[in-house]
Design an enzyme around this catalytic site. Structure first.
Site, PDB file in Angstrom:
ATOM      1  CB  CYS A   1       0.139  39.099  16.717  1.00 47.21           C
ATOM      2  SG  CYS A   1       1.269  40.291  16.005  1.00 47.21           S
TER       3      CYS A   1
ATOM      4  CB  CYS B   1      30.958  61.125  58.752  1.00 47.82           C
ATOM      5  SG  CYS B   1      30.177  62.548  59.480  1.00 47.82           S
TER       6      CYS B   1
END
Ligand SMILES: [Zn+2]
Length: 284
Positions: free
Chosen positions: A137, A114
């Site tokens: 390339c 919590c």
């Protein structure tokens, strides 16, 4: 860090909760109902505390989680203040107070972390997708994709070969079956996979088999590596469309294959044209 330094770093509200173990009013925090996907970090030090995957609606008025983000992300200590026996949750890194742990959470842990919203900083997960293309390339192909809106990152490397961790020298032997590829991370809300495919077709000649211009070898093959059935379908559809358009009178030889492991190329290949102030490389 001294008290004074904490005061400078944190807002008054954060300081009261994180350093003085205060608690924000229930239903007052900004993350109580937050349903976004992402990581909740410590508001003081940025430590990753909880994932949204473990957040649940407790109805109690504070963000609740059933498990911390990782082992040690938070620490717990016994807290006997206010006449109660409770387990305090602190940040595993900076020790700031975050909230409390209760044994009434959902499966699989049965725990409820919590946590005060004010102690958290929510880091929303950006939904990025990836794409990988080989079009000769990789220097020139990367440069073209980098310019596109919605492309958040590009990396050049090797994919689809016969062994792990190839080097540039390895793939240049033309015996490893790796292709030179550009790996792209993109934001699908800004650029679609179809748009990436359109660019892919334009940045190279998909009718050249195992070569692009002067670059010859399987490493220069035209290839689309897909990451999902959806990408595969879109790639095939897009190839068919290009074929039907008769832009090329020769057959399109682009391979469409499932993505394999991506091996990043050597740093000097990354953003090569940009680093050398060039617009395009010899293949174009
Ligand atoms: Zn912290």
């Amino acid at each position: 860090m001294s008290d004074e330094e904490w005061k400078k770093l944190l807002s008054e509200e954060q300081y009261n909760v994180m350093r003085k173990k205060g608690t924000e009013l229930p239903f007052s925090g900004k993350y109580t109902y937050n349903k976004g996907k992402g990581i909740y970090q410590c508001a003081a030090c940025g430590n990753e505390l909880f994932s949204s995957d473990t957040k649940f609606e407790s109805g109690i008025g504070w963000p609740s989680f059933w498990k911390p983000a990782y082992d040690g992300s938070v620490k717990t200590i016994e807290d006997n203040s206010l006449g109660m026996r409770r387990i305090e949750v602190i940040c595993g890194k900076c020790g700031s107070h975050l909230g409390h742990l209760f044994p009434d959470g959902p499966k699989p842990t049965g725990q409820r972390y919590c946590i005060n919203s004010v102690a958290l900083k929510f880091n929303k997960e950006e939904k990025m997708e990836k794409a990988t293309f080989g079009g000769g390339c990789f220097w020139g192909v990367e440069a073209k994709f980098r310019k596109l809106k919605g492309v958040v990152n590009t990396t050049v490397g090797y994919m689809g070969g016969t062994f792990k961790n190839p080097t540039y020298e390895d793939i240049c032997t033309d015996k490893t079956s790796h292709a030179e590829v550009v790996h792209i991370e993109y934001d699908p809300s800004k650029v679609t996979y179809e748009e990436l495919l359109d660019v892919f077709w334009k940045v190279h000649n998909p009718t050249q088999f195992n070569r692009q211009g002067p670059d010859i070898g399987t490493q220069y093959r035209s290839v689309i590596f897909f990451y999902s059935p959806k990408q595969e379908a879109l790639a095939k559809k897009s190839l068919k469309k290009l074929e039907d358009s008769k832009v090329y009178d020769r057959k399109i030889v682009t391979q469409i294959a499932p993505a394999a492991e991506f091996y990043k190329a050597e740093e000097y290949h990354q953003r090569y044209l940009e680093k050398h102030g060039l617009d395009s490389c010899k293949a174009f």
